[in-house]
Structures are given as structure tokens and as C-alpha cells.
Motif scaffolding. Structure first.
Motif, PDB file in Angstrom:
ATOM      1  N   UNK A  56     -53.174 -33.755  -7.552  1.00  0.00           N
ATOM      2  CA  UNK A  56     -54.494 -34.250  -7.219  1.00  0.00           C
ATOM      3  C   UNK A  56     -54.841 -35.396  -8.146  1.00  0.00           C
ATOM      4  N   UNK A  57     -55.695 -36.303  -7.712  1.00  0.00           N
ATOM      5  CA  UNK A  57     -56.101 -37.410  -8.569  1.00  0.00           C
ATOM      6  C   UNK A  57     -56.879 -36.896  -9.779  1.00  0.00           C
ATOM      7  N   UNK A  58     -56.592 -37.449 -10.941  1.00  0.00           N
ATOM      8  CA  UNK A  58     -57.253 -36.968 -12.162  1.00  0.00           C
ATOM      9  C   UNK A  58     -58.755 -37.188 -12.118  1.00  0.00           C
ATOM     10  N   UNK A  59     -59.211 -38.308 -11.531  1.00  0.00           N
ATOM     11  CA  UNK A  59     -60.651 -38.546 -11.467  1.00  0.00           C
ATOM     12  C   UNK A  59     -61.347 -37.572 -10.513  1.00  0.00           C
ATOM     13  N   UNK A  60     -60.640 -37.127  -9.475  1.00  0.00           N
ATOM     14  CA  UNK A  60     -61.202 -36.130  -8.561  1.00  0.00           C
ATOM     15  C   UNK A  60     -61.443 -34.816  -9.300  1.00  0.00           C
ATOM     16  N   UNK A  61     -60.492 -34.426 -10.129  1.00  0.00           N
ATOM     17  CA  UNK A  61     -60.653 -33.202 -10.918  1.00  0.00           C
ATOM     18  C   UNK A  61     -61.850 -33.326 -11.852  1.00  0.00           C
ATOM     19  N   UNK A  62     -61.950 -34.432 -12.548  1.00  0.00           N
ATOM     20  CA  UNK A  62     -63.058 -34.624 -13.491  1.00  0.00           C
ATOM     21  C   UNK A  62     -64.414 -34.580 -12.785  1.00  0.00           C
ATOM     22  N   UNK A  63     -64.582 -35.332 -11.720  1.00  0.00           N
ATOM     23  CA  UNK A  63     -65.869 -35.384 -11.027  1.00  0.00           C
ATOM     24  C   UNK A  63     -66.187 -34.071 -10.313  1.00  0.00           C
ATOM     25  N   UNK A  64     -65.154 -33.368  -9.854  1.00  0.00           N
ATOM     26  CA  UNK A  64     -65.350 -32.107  -9.157  1.00  0.00           C
ATOM     27  C   UNK A  64     -65.853 -30.980 -10.041  1.00  0.00           C
ATOM     28  N   UNK A  65     -65.783 -31.159 -11.350  1.00  0.00           N
ATOM     29  CA  UNK A  65     -66.343 -30.155 -12.265  1.00  0.00           C
ATOM     30  C   UNK A  65     -67.865 -30.127 -12.185  1.00  0.00           C
ATOM     31  N   UNK A  66     -68.472 -31.253 -11.782  1.00  0.00           N
ATOM     32  CA  UNK A  66     -69.928 -31.371 -11.768  1.00  0.00           C
ATOM     33  C   UNK A  66     -70.549 -31.329 -10.375  1.00  0.00           C
ATOM     34  N   UNK A  67     -69.793 -31.814  -9.385  1.00  0.00           N
ATOM     35  CA  UNK A  67     -70.340 -31.895  -8.029  1.00  0.00           C
ATOM     36  C   UNK A  67     -69.194 -31.782  -7.022  1.00  0.00           C
ATOM     37  N   UNK A  68     -69.447 -31.227  -5.847  1.00  0.00           N
ATOM     38  CA  UNK A  68     -68.361 -31.106  -4.865  1.00  0.00           C
ATOM     39  C   UNK A  68     -67.781 -32.477  -4.508  1.00  0.00           C
ATOM     40  N   UNK A  70     -64.158 -34.429  -2.532  1.00  0.00           N
ATOM     41  CA  UNK A  70     -62.917 -34.248  -1.782  1.00  0.00           C
ATOM     42  C   UNK A  70     -62.269 -35.602  -1.560  1.00  0.00           C
ATOM     43  N   UNK A  71     -60.972 -35.559  -1.446  1.00  0.00           N
ATOM     44  CA  UNK A  71     -60.186 -36.748  -1.146  1.00  0.00           C
ATOM     45  C   UNK A  71     -58.944 -36.287  -0.410  1.00  0.00           C
ATOM     46  N   UNK A  72     -58.871 -36.677   0.840  1.00  0.00           N
ATOM     47  CA  UNK A  72     -57.714 -36.283   1.639  1.00  0.00           C
ATOM     48  C   UNK A  72     -57.652 -34.780   1.801  1.00  0.00           C
ATOM     49  N   UNK A  73     -56.533 -34.198   1.374  1.00  0.00           N
ATOM     50  CA  UNK A  73     -56.291 -32.765   1.550  1.00  0.00           C
ATOM     51  C   UNK A  73     -56.689 -31.923   0.342  1.00  0.00           C
ATOM     52  N   UNK A  74     -57.442 -32.509  -0.599  1.00  0.00           N
ATOM     53  CA  UNK A  74     -57.831 -31.782  -1.816  1.00  0.00           C
ATOM     54  C   UNK A  74     -59.344 -31.797  -1.959  1.00  0.00           C
ATOM     55  N   UNK A  75     -59.893 -30.614  -2.272  1.00  0.00           N
ATOM     56  CA  UNK A  75     -61.329 -30.484  -2.547  1.00  0.00           C
ATOM     57  C   UNK A  75     -61.499 -29.793  -3.892  1.00  0.00           C
ATOM     58  N   UNK A  76     -62.503 -30.237  -4.649  1.00  0.00           N
ATOM     59  CA  UNK A  76     -62.809 -29.637  -5.950  1.00  0.00           C
ATOM     60  C   UNK A  76     -64.316 -29.463  -6.022  1.00  0.00           C
ATOM     61  N   UNK A  77     -64.768 -28.280  -6.479  1.00  0.00           N
ATOM     62  CA  UNK A  77     -66.202 -28.069  -6.636  1.00  0.00           C
ATOM     63  C   UNK A  77     -66.477 -27.030  -7.702  1.00  0.00           C
ATOM     64  N   UNK A  78     -67.655 -27.170  -8.359  1.00  0.00           N
ATOM     65  CA  UNK A  78     -68.067 -26.153  -9.331  1.00  0.00           C
ATOM     66  C   UNK A  78     -68.471 -24.886  -8.596  1.00  0.00           C
ATOM     67  N   UNK A  79     -68.160 -23.749  -9.199  1.00  0.00           N
ATOM     68  CA  UNK A  79     -68.517 -22.450  -8.637  1.00  0.00           C
ATOM     69  C   UNK A  79     -69.318 -21.731  -9.721  1.00  0.00           C
ATOM     70  N   UNK A  80     -70.617 -21.928  -9.703  1.00  0.00           N
ATOM     71  CA  UNK A  80     -71.442 -21.404 -10.777  1.00  0.00           C
ATOM     72  C   UNK A  80     -71.278 -22.262 -12.025  1.00  0.00           C
ATOM     73  N   UNK A  81     -71.586 -21.684 -13.165  1.00  0.00           N
ATOM     74  CA  UNK A  81     -71.531 -22.443 -14.416  1.00  0.00           C
ATOM     75  C   UNK A  81     -70.187 -22.344 -15.120  1.00  0.00           C
ATOM     76  N   UNK A  82     -69.372 -21.362 -14.769  1.00  0.00           N
ATOM     77  CA  UNK A  82     -68.169 -21.135 -15.563  1.00  0.00           C
ATOM     78  C   UNK A  82     -66.862 -21.264 -14.787  1.00  0.00           C
ATOM     79  N   UNK A  83     -66.929 -21.512 -13.504  1.00  0.00           N
ATOM     80  CA  UNK A  83     -65.696 -21.597 -12.724  1.00  0.00           C
ATOM     81  C   UNK A  83     -65.684 -22.839 -11.844  1.00  0.00           C
ATOM     82  N   UNK A  84     -64.467 -23.298 -11.543  1.00  0.00           N
ATOM     83  CA  UNK A  84     -64.254 -24.440 -10.667  1.00  0.00           C
ATOM     84  C   UNK A  84     -63.178 -24.073  -9.649  1.00  0.00           C
ATOM     85  N   UNK A  85     -63.380 -24.466  -8.410  1.00  0.00           N
ATOM     86  CA  UNK A  85     -62.425 -24.216  -7.343  1.00  0.00           C
ATOM     87  C   UNK A  85     -61.688 -25.519  -7.014  1.00  0.00           C
TER      88      UNK A  85
END
Length: 123
Positions: A56-68, A70-85
């Protein structure tokens, strides 16, 4: 060699290969970043059997820690305060990897420190 690697435990849920699909529970996962191989990519590798690896793109991982995000076939989002999907889509199905956010944050700090150290100094 400026490769950054970090092991973390993650929950894996997949529907890939439907007959074997299952909630794998907490498994060891290796996060890696190799600026010489590709400075824009983070690799996520399951270390058990069978071995699976996603990118996955490194910037997608970084930004996905704070807000949902997605790029292509990868999605990243925070899940509460302590987990990330991190969710990977492929022809074989969908795999969701649930991390502790602090493990990803620690990895990103190390990764960006390495990236800064390897970038050429402007003249």
C-alpha cells in the motif's frame, strides 16, 4: 541498508479462498519499508502459513490513521481511538487487517526518519 521492518500482531479477517476463509485471530505481521526498492510503498506480510503479502502507498497508511482513505484496492480507516483497519481487495476476495494504531505510528516514525536520511541533500 536502510530497510525498516517492524513486527506487530494483528487481527485478520478474510473471505479470500472461501472454503478456507476464517477469522484467523491475532497473528504476527511484518511491516516493511525499503526506500531502495520503492520509496512510496509499505509492505504488509503475514508471517504464518500460508504467507501472504500486500502493498500500500505509505502516504495512504499515514492519512488513514486519522480519516478514512482509499486508493484503488486498498482502504485504511481509524477504528476508534486505538485501532486502525487496513482492507485489501483482490480477485481472491477481501482481507481486513486490524492493527493497534500505536504500532503503525511507531513504524511510520521510523520509516520517515529513514526516508529523510536517504534523500539527497539539495545543492
Amino acid at each position: 541498508m536502510n530497510v525498516v521492518e517492524q513486527y506487530a500482531r494483528a487481527q485478520i479477517v478474510t473471505d479470500a479462498d472461501a472454503p478456507q476463509a476464517m477469522d484467523r485471530g491475532a497473528v504476527p505481521v511484518r511491516l516493511s519499508y525499503d526506500p531502495e526498492r520503492d520509496p512510496r510503498i509499505v509492505r504488509v506480510r503475514l508471517t504464518g502459513t500460508p504467507t501472504s503479502e500486500w502493498t500500500l502507498p505509505r502516504d495512504l497508511l499515514e492519512h488513514g490513521l486519522r480519516t478514512p482513505m482509499d486508493r484503488g484496492d486498498v482502504r485504511v480507516w481509524p477504528c476508534g481511538r486505538v485501532q486502525t483497519i487496513v482492507e485489501f481487495h483482490s480477485a481472491q476476495g477481501v482481507t481486513m487487517v486490524q492493527f493497534e494504531t500505536k504500532a503503525l505510528t511507531r513504524f511510520l516514525r521510523r520509516m520517515y526518519a529513514t526516508a529523510a536520511a536517504t534523500e539527497p541533500v539539495p545543492h
